[in-house]
Design an enzyme around this catalytic site. Structure first.
Site, PDB file in Angstrom:
ATOM      1  N   SER A  46      13.554 -20.914  41.609  1.00 32.51           N
ATOM      2  CA  SER A  46      12.876 -22.105  42.145  1.00 32.51           C
ATOM      3  C   SER A  46      13.286 -22.324  43.592  1.00 32.51           C
ATOM      4  O   SER A  46      14.419 -21.988  43.982  1.00 32.51           O
ATOM      5  CB  SER A  46      13.268 -23.335  41.323  1.00 32.51           C
ATOM      6  OG  SER A  46      12.799 -24.513  41.954  1.00 32.51           O
ATOM      7  N   TYR A  59      20.773 -28.475  38.097  1.00 30.01           N
ATOM      8  CA  TYR A  59      19.548 -27.659  38.077  1.00 30.01           C
ATOM      9  C   TYR A  59      19.472 -26.772  39.320  1.00 30.01           C
ATOM     10  O   TYR A  59      19.223 -25.568  39.229  1.00 30.01           O
ATOM     11  CB  TYR A  59      18.315 -28.555  37.973  1.00 30.01           C
ATOM     12  CG  TYR A  59      17.018 -27.767  37.947  1.00 30.01           C
ATOM     13  CD1 TYR A  59      16.654 -27.046  36.819  1.00 30.01           C
ATOM     14  CD2 TYR A  59      16.180 -27.721  39.067  1.00 30.01           C
ATOM     15  CE1 TYR A  59      15.474 -26.291  36.789  1.00 30.01           C
ATOM     16  CE2 TYR A  59      15.003 -26.982  39.049  1.00 30.01           C
ATOM     17  CZ  TYR A  59      14.652 -26.279  37.902  1.00 30.01           C
ATOM     18  OH  TYR A  59      13.490 -25.533  37.888  1.00 30.01           O
ATOM     19  N   LYS A  93      19.427 -22.619  39.537  1.00 28.82           N
ATOM     20  CA  LYS A  93      18.326 -21.844  40.137  1.00 28.82           C
ATOM     21  C   LYS A  93      18.851 -20.972  41.279  1.00 28.82           C
ATOM     22  O   LYS A  93      18.347 -19.877  41.504  1.00 28.82           O
ATOM     23  CB  LYS A  93      17.217 -22.787  40.609  1.00 28.82           C
ATOM     24  CG  LYS A  93      16.500 -23.511  39.472  1.00 28.82           C
ATOM     25  CD  LYS A  93      15.578 -22.584  38.700  1.00 28.82           C
ATOM     26  CE  LYS A  93      15.938 -22.330  37.290  1.00 28.82           C
ATOM     27  NZ  LYS A  93      15.021 -21.419  36.582  1.00 28.82           N
TER      28      LYS A  93
HETATM   29  N1  LIG Z   1       7.717 -26.807  36.694  1.00 24.37           N
HETATM   30  C1  LIG Z   1       8.101 -26.606  37.942  1.00 24.37           C
HETATM   31  O1  LIG Z   1       7.712 -27.321  38.881  1.00 24.37           O
HETATM   32  C2  LIG Z   1       9.029 -25.467  38.250  1.00 24.37           C
HETATM   33  C3  LIG Z   1       9.365 -25.248  39.611  1.00 24.37           C
HETATM   34  C4  LIG Z   1      10.219 -24.212  39.921  1.00 24.37           C
HETATM   35  C5  LIG Z   1      10.724 -23.406  38.904  1.00 24.37           C
HETATM   36  N2  LIG Z   1      10.393 -23.630  37.595  1.00 24.37           N
HETATM   37  C6  LIG Z   1      10.954 -22.751  36.563  1.00 24.37           C
HETATM   38  O2  LIG Z   1       9.900 -22.249  35.758  1.00 24.37           O
HETATM   39  C7  LIG Z   1      10.437 -21.860  34.490  1.00 24.37           C
HETATM   40  C8  LIG Z   1       9.515 -22.355  33.384  1.00 24.37           C
HETATM   41  O3  LIG Z   1       9.558 -23.769  33.380  1.00 24.37           O
HETATM   42  P1  LIG Z   1       8.297 -24.684  33.047  1.00 24.37           P
HETATM   43  O4  LIG Z   1       8.050 -25.495  34.254  1.00 24.37           O
HETATM   44  O5  LIG Z   1       7.205 -23.902  32.441  1.00 24.37           O
HETATM   45  O6  LIG Z   1       8.983 -25.677  31.991  1.00 24.37           O
HETATM   46  P2  LIG Z   1       8.640 -26.081  30.482  1.00 24.37           P
HETATM   47  O7  LIG Z   1       7.217 -26.424  30.304  1.00 24.37           O
HETATM   48  O8  LIG Z   1       9.663 -27.128  30.156  1.00 24.37           O
HETATM   49  O9  LIG Z   1       8.972 -24.765  29.668  1.00 24.37           O
HETATM   50  C9  LIG Z   1      10.282 -24.321  29.588  1.00 24.37           C
HETATM   51  C10 LIG Z   1      10.400 -23.326  28.456  1.00 24.37           C
HETATM   52  O10 LIG Z   1      11.796 -22.957  28.378  1.00 24.37           O
HETATM   53  C11 LIG Z   1      12.214 -23.132  27.035  1.00 24.37           C
HETATM   54  N3  LIG Z   1      13.631 -23.448  26.900  1.00 24.37           N
HETATM   55  C12 LIG Z   1      14.278 -24.556  27.311  1.00 24.37           C
HETATM   56  N4  LIG Z   1      15.559 -24.505  26.921  1.00 24.37           N
HETATM   57  C13 LIG Z   1      15.715 -23.341  26.235  1.00 24.37           C
HETATM   58  C14 LIG Z   1      16.799 -22.720  25.563  1.00 24.37           C
HETATM   59  N5  LIG Z   1      18.011 -23.303  25.480  1.00 24.37           N
HETATM   60  N6  LIG Z   1      16.615 -21.516  24.976  1.00 24.37           N
HETATM   61  C15 LIG Z   1      15.397 -20.923  25.026  1.00 24.37           C
HETATM   62  N7  LIG Z   1      14.325 -21.458  25.624  1.00 24.37           N
HETATM   63  C16 LIG Z   1      14.490 -22.662  26.225  1.00 24.37           C
HETATM   64  C17 LIG Z   1      11.373 -24.268  26.505  1.00 24.37           C
HETATM   65  O11 LIG Z   1      11.408 -24.245  25.106  1.00 24.37           O
HETATM   66  P3  LIG Z   1      11.278 -25.609  24.204  1.00 24.37           P
HETATM   67  O12 LIG Z   1       9.819 -25.713  23.916  1.00 24.37           O
HETATM   68  O13 LIG Z   1      12.088 -25.280  22.989  1.00 24.37           O
HETATM   69  O14 LIG Z   1      11.824 -26.731  25.012  1.00 24.37           O
HETATM   70  C18 LIG Z   1      10.023 -23.937  27.091  1.00 24.37           C
HETATM   71  O15 LIG Z   1       9.342 -22.977  26.329  1.00 24.37           O
HETATM   72  C19 LIG Z   1      11.855 -22.436  34.434  1.00 24.37           C
HETATM   73  O16 LIG Z   1      12.785 -21.412  34.677  1.00 24.37           O
HETATM   74  C20 LIG Z   1      11.867 -23.432  35.582  1.00 24.37           C
HETATM   75  O17 LIG Z   1      13.174 -23.620  36.111  1.00 24.37           O
HETATM   76  C21 LIG Z   1       9.544 -24.640  37.258  1.00 24.37           C
END
Ligand SMILES: NC(=O)c1ccc[n+]([C@@H]2O[C@H](COP(=O)([O-])OP(=O)(O)OC[C@H]3O[C@@H](n4cnc5c(N)ncnc54)[C@H](OP(=O)(O)O)[C@@H]3O)[C@@H](O)[C@H]2O)c1
Length: 304
Positions: free
Chosen positions: A141, A181, A185
């Site tokens: 991120s 967080y 990252k």
């Molecule tokens: N959204 C943003 O703006 C953004 C920006 C920069 C980077 N990112 C990165 O993008 C990636 C995906 O995030 P997202 O935005 O799609 O978030 P999300 O909708 O919250 O999805 C996160 C996924 O990770 C899983 N997860 C959480 N804790 C876990 C654990 N202990 N073991 C296994 N799986 C786990 C969740 O499973 P559950 O369903 O069980 O919770 C969910 O499937 C992350 O690495 C995040 O840091 C996101």
């Protein structure tokens, strides 16, 4: 399930929501056998059903893997090694935030354990199953840019990277949700660059594997804490949906030439970007790597 031989195999974490959910469907649509490593296998099975309904030829497998538990990561690694492979794409996508500091079953700070330590251990366990031409993709991120160490946890002259220890510690002084967080990252990028260096000097004849990391954009997903999601309509300007947020990950996974982007950090427009100075600090990358080996119970590397 449709068992078509010679499908590429992708192992991806965190497919129950958000970017990972979209990516799993797109990869299945592209003909990959998708092995979904999920914290909640029931939710994983529902996602599998929904994807098969949309993509009848899809081949998807669900493996339980709570990245916050080193024992679960080891178990998932064994299952994947026994049942799947060679692995063409290994995608570290799952991520979490927390409003309070919690300790995992292993005693580590939960955000760091989920976002870095679990993926680090998983990566070590699956590396020998990677296919020639395989790609390892880490969803980091732009938040890494805000990560700081020195101000609140000064290192010591004997070990300037001692401040790294606060990353793993659930009761480290100065813990904040945002820094936890952001630092996790940063760890994603430090890890990717250290891994890329190692992959670049693999023994002759060993599989060629590339490593990449990315910022997906600011994406409407479950990652935002519930109270912030309530405010979503107020803060949503500039945010993209999960479909758009998966595009850089999918570019790295599917574009025929993307293997050439070995050791690169890509932005949400699929362009090579320069991460922060801290992220490019080779000594910090190595200091995190050696600590991560210790924290996950792996042996030190020979000669180190
Ligand atoms: N959204 C943003 O703006 C953004 C920006 C920069 C980077 N990112 C990165 O993008 C990636 C995906 O995030 P997202 O935005 O799609 O978030 P999300 O909708 O919250 O999805 C996160 C996924 O990770 C899983 N997860 C959480 N804790 C876990 C654990 N202990 N073991 C296994 N799986 C786990 C969740 O499973 P559950 O369903 O069980 O919770 C969910 O499937 C992350 O690495 C995040 O840091 C996101």
């Amino acid at each position: 399930m449709n068992a078509i031989v010679n499908r590429p195999t992708t192992v991806i974490t965190g497919t129950t929501h958000g970017i990972g959910r979209v990516a799993a469907q797109a990869l299945a649509q592209a003909g990959h056998r998708v092995v979904m490593l999920v914290r909640n296998p029931q939710a994983g099975a529902q996602v599998r059903e929904a994807i098969v309904a949309a993509v009848p030829a899809a081949e998807l497998h669900v493996v339980a893997c709570d990245l916050a538990s080193l024992a679960q990561v080891r178990r998932a690694t064994e299952i994947v090694c026994a049942e799947h492979g060679p692995i063409d794409r290994l995608i570290h996508n799952a991520g979490t935030v927390a409003m309070r500091a919690h300790a995992t079953v292993d005693g580590y700070e939960r955000v760091f354990a989920t976002n870095h330590l679990g993926p680090f251990l998983l990566n070590h366990g699956l590396l020998h199953r990677m296919a020639d031409g395989g790609r390892i993709i880490v969803v980091a991120s732009c938040a890494h840019d805000r990560a700081r160490f020195s101000a609140d946890h000064p290192g010591e002259a004997t070990d300037p990277y001692r401040a790294l220890d606060s990353l793993a510690h659930p009761t480290a002084p100065g813990w904040s949700a945002r820094q936890a967080y952001d630092r996790s990252k940063l760890a994603n990028i430090l890890f990717t660059f250290a891994l890329a260096r190692r992959l670049a000097v693999m023994a002759p004849g060993a599989p060629r594997i590339s490593a990449h990391c990315l910022h997906p954009g600011i994406v409407h997903t479950h990652l935002l804490p519930a109270w912030l999601r309530l405010l979503k309509p107020l803060i949503s300007r500039g945010m993209i949906d999960a479909q758009a947020g998966a595009q850089t990950l999918l570019h790295l996974a599917l574009h025929p030439d993307a293997g050439a982007l070995h050791g690169c950090y890509l932005d949400e427009h699929q362009q090579i970007a320069t991460p922060s100075l801290l992220a490019r600090d080779v000594a910090l990358q190595e200091a995190l790597w050696s600590r991560s080996l210790r924290w996950t119970g792996l042996p030190p590397e020979p000669g180190v």
